[in-house]
Structure formats: structure tokens, C-alpha cells
Design a protein around this motif. Structure first.
Motif, PDB file in Angstrom:
ATOM      1  N   ALA A  65      -2.721   6.727   1.924  1.00  0.00           N
ATOM      2  CA  ALA A  65      -2.845   5.742   0.845  1.00  0.00           C
ATOM      3  C   ALA A  65      -1.854   4.595   1.009  1.00  0.00           C
ATOM      4  CB  ALA A  65      -2.655   6.416  -0.508  1.00  0.00           C
ATOM      5  N   HIS A  66      -0.633   4.911   1.458  1.00  0.00           N
ATOM      6  CA  HIS A  66       0.386   3.866   1.557  1.00  0.00           C
ATOM      7  C   HIS A  66       0.123   2.897   2.708  1.00  0.00           C
ATOM      8  CE1 HIS A  66       1.737   6.775   4.569  1.00  0.00           C
ATOM      9  NE2 HIS A  66       2.492   5.821   5.090  1.00  0.00           N
ATOM     10  N   THR A  67      -0.814   3.234   3.610  1.00  0.00           N
ATOM     11  CA  THR A  67      -1.101   2.349   4.741  1.00  0.00           C
ATOM     12  C   THR A  67      -2.377   1.531   4.532  1.00  0.00           C
ATOM     13  OG1 THR A  67      -2.460   3.954   5.978  1.00  0.00           O
ATOM     14  CG2 THR A  67      -0.067   4.089   6.242  1.00  0.00           C
ATOM     15  N   ILE A  68      -3.137   1.838   3.482  1.00  0.00           N
ATOM     16  CA  ILE A  68      -4.403   1.143   3.228  1.00  0.00           C
ATOM     17  C   ILE A  68      -4.132  -0.094   2.382  1.00  0.00           C
ATOM     18  CG2 ILE A  68      -6.725   1.334   2.241  1.00  0.00           C
ATOM     19  CD1 ILE A  68      -6.522   4.350   2.669  1.00  0.00           C
ATOM     20  N   GLY A  69      -4.704  -1.218   2.765  1.00  0.00           N
ATOM     21  CA  GLY A  69      -4.486  -2.458   2.032  1.00  0.00           C
ATOM     22  C   GLY A  69      -4.971  -2.364   0.598  1.00  0.00           C
ATOM     23  N   PRO A  70      -4.345  -3.115  -0.307  1.00  0.00           N
ATOM     24  CA  PRO A  70      -4.691  -3.024  -1.736  1.00  0.00           C
ATOM     25  C   PRO A  70      -6.127  -3.424  -2.049  1.00  0.00           C
ATOM     26  CG  PRO A  70      -3.223  -4.892  -1.307  1.00  0.00           C
ATOM     27  CD  PRO A  70      -3.250  -4.073  -0.056  1.00  0.00           C
ATOM     28  N   ILE A  71      -6.753  -4.231  -1.196  1.00  0.00           N
ATOM     29  CA  ILE A  71      -8.147  -4.610  -1.429  1.00  0.00           C
ATOM     30  C   ILE A  71      -9.076  -3.431  -1.148  1.00  0.00           C
ATOM     31  CG2 ILE A  71     -10.039  -6.038  -0.556  1.00  0.00           C
ATOM     32  CD1 ILE A  71      -8.096  -8.319  -0.266  1.00  0.00           C
TER      33      ILE A  71
END
Length: 345
Positions: A183-189
């Protein structure tokens, strides 16, 4: 409380607390992070070891759930009526057992979770969880309103479990654990869309369990027919030619009986049910920033609407706004991005 920010989440651990205060600290951590409970150790050791890593996950409609990762020594956890009165909340705990075992008891249902299994607890009611050995567990803490969207309940699932050996459960569990890990590596979009896809697999596993498992026999023939029909509808939403006759044939009953089944189960017609399911998926795609390059017409056709105008009329009736304005509000910024539809399909 000793804590530190880790990978955009929060980690709380007994490691930085003096040994004689670790149990009291752990009880406070569990109470504040997961739910208001009594935590009693099942070990003779003087100190107690445990840690919880938590991270909030926001969805496209701005609702959120919490991803928790728990590693701890043996313990018994009770959520009592007195604690519920002190700290009331309407949330569900979806427990993904990774190491060790635990038994859960809520209402008249008991389950034992082995590694790979997924258990369900309702924090608005008393429950008990027993961890006989050191354990590792991931937990989704989901608001009750969101849980009902993921798993439309036609019977009480509190205290029950999905078996990890079931293929659909294994897929759902793997997706949720991968979401927790990355989750911490996935972009906010993209993260809201990734989260929604992961929990959709959990909903599919639960629908299959309710349709094919022992629970089915407790729900009667009508409930069984509704489960089969609703699963068929979900699997064929993209087909604009989906009809009552096809659904009845797939379910093995007459069209008249099928209408009666849906009237009893939902209080609405089959057409209303299909339209609501299609609208929900269109709403989700319109809010998805990663799909902003796709036209509203394309999204309408993808979910079985014959034309964009049909989607527009149904969308306005359900959400009191147009698909275009809804998309602009969801994908905008500032105050407009916080506008919520006044009704759900």
C-alpha cells in the motif's frame, strides 16, 4: 504511548516499554487500535511481547477502512457489553490468520482459524477470541456500512470463518495481504482502486460460501435461490441482454417464482436490483482517477447500459446528480471533492 511512523502507517510495540509495564501497555494498545476489549495473557512470562502496525486505506467515495498487522504472545480477548457501552462503534473485524491459531465466539457461532482462514467479528456486539499460542494476524477494520456493501448479509456471519483451502478465499486473502504489503508504494491515484478490487474478491468468496456451504441449508430454499440468482446477475452485469428469463433458467426456477424471491429478499424488483448493481459499478468507475481518460459512454456500455442517456437518467434518480458532475466532484480538488451523493443505489 511509544509509537513511531513506519511506511506512512503507525507502529506500536511493547519493545520500548519496561518489562513490568508491557502487559498494561498492550491492553491500552489493543483497546485504542483495534476495539475496546479486555486482553488477558495466557503465558507465565513476566513480560509480554506484542506489536501492531496500522494504516488507513481510503476508497474512491472517501470512506476508509484500517489495515492492521498484529504479532503477539498468547492471550484471551473479550469485548463485553460494558466495554461496548463505554466505546460503542459499528465496525467489523475481518481477521486473516497467518501464523498460529485462534478461536472466535460470537452469538451462537464458533470458529477456529488456522493459517489461511478468514474470520468475522462484529464490534457492536460481545465476542471472545482465544489465541492459545504466539500468533500473527492481519485485520481489516471495516465500518459497518462498508461491510454491508462488501458482503450483503442475508444471515448473521458474526463468528463464522472462510476456510483458507477454498480457492476463492485463498485469492481474496492473497490480494488483501499484498495490498497490506505494498500500500505504501502505490500512488494515491491508484491506491483507492486497488483497495476496492481487493475487497471485491473477499465479497465474491463470501457469496460463494453462502451459496455453496453449510450455511445455505440454514437459509431455506428462497434464500438459496436468491443467492444463486444474485451471483449470476453479478457475473453477467456487463451483458445488456441480461434478462429475467435467463436468470430464472440459470437459477432453475420459473420467472414468477424468481420475482417473488427478489420481492421477499430485497423489497424491490429484479430490474431494480440489476440497475442498482450496475449503477454502483458505474459510480465506482466515475470516481476512479485512474479511469479518467475513459468516456462516460464507455463506462455505461461496460456495465450493461445500452446508451449513456440511460445511465444518466438512472444515475440522477439514484444520486441526485449527473454522471458528469459526480465525476468532476470526485476527481476535483478542494471542497468540491468532498461532495457526496445524497442517496445510494
Amino acid at each position: 504511548m511509544a509509537s513511531e511512523q513506519v511506511l506512512s502507517g503507525k507502529l506500536v510495540t511493547t519493545a520500548s516499554v519496561p518489562a513490568d509495564r508491557r502487559l498494561a501497555f498492550w491492553r491500552e494498545v489493543v483497546c485504542q487500535t483495534i476495539a475496546g476489549v479486555e486482553a488477558r495473557p495466557l503465558t507465565t512470562r513476566r513480560s509480554y511481547d506484542g506489536r501492531i502496525h496500522s494504516r488507513p486505506i481510503h476508497l474512491q467515495d472517501f470512506r476508509r477502512f484500517d489495515l492492521l498487522h498484529v504479532v503477539a504472545d498468547p492471550q484471551r480477548v473479550n469485548r463485553t457489553r460494558e466495554l461496548i457501552d463505554l466505546q460503542a462503534e459499528e465496525a467489523w473485524l475481518l481477521m486473516l490468520q497467518e501464523h498460529g491459531t485462534c478461536s472466535i465466539h460470537q452469538g451462537d457461532q464458533r470458529s477456529t482459524l488456522a493459517p489461511g482462514d478468514i474470520g468475522f467479528l462484529d464490534t457492536s456486539r460481545p465476542y471472545e477470541v482465544l489465541f492459545p499460542d504466539a500468533f500473527r494476524q492481519s485485520i481489516l477494520k471495516v465500518p459497518a456500512s462498508l461491510f454491508k456493501d462488501i458482503i450483503p448479509m442475508r444471515r448473521d456471519v458474526a463468528g463464522m470463518a472462510l476456510a483458507g483451502g477454498d480457492p476463492l478465499t485463498a485469492i481474496a486473502r492473497a490480494n488483501l495481504l499484498m495490498l497490506e504489503r505494498f500500500a505504501h508504494t502505490i500512488g494515491p491515484i491508484l491506491l483507492p482502486a486497488a483497495a476496492e478490487r481487493a475487497i471485491e474478491h473477499l465479497g465474491l468468496a463470501m457469496r460463494a460460501r453462502l451459496d455453496n456451504g453449510p450455511i445455505r441449508r440454514d437459509r431455506g430454499t428462497s434464500g438459496h435461490h436468491f443467492a444463486r440468482a444474485s451471483l449470476y446477475i453479478i457475473d453477467h452485469l456487463r451483458d445488456p441482454a441480461l434478462s429475467v428469463e435467463r436468470i430464472a433458467n440459470a437459477t432453475g426456477i420459473s420467472t414468477g417464482h424468481l420475482h417473488e424471491v427478489f420481492r421477499k429478499a430485497t423489497g424491490a424488483t429484479i430490474g431494480d436490483y440489476i440497475r442498482a448493481q450496475r449503477l454502483e459499478r458505474c459510480r465506482r468507475d466515475l470516481a476512479d482517477q485512474s479511469l479518467r481518460h475513459q468516456s462516460i459512454t464507455f463506462i455505461a456500455h461496460r456495465w450493461g447500459f445500452s446508451e449513456a442517456s440511460s445511465l444518466s437518467r438512472a444515475f440522477r434518480a439514484a444520486y441526485q446528480t449527473s454522471p458528469r458532475r459526480y465525476r468532476q466532484a470526485r476527481q476535483g480538488s478542494g471542497a468540491d471533492a468532498r461532495i457526496r451523493p445524497s442517496a445510494k443505489a
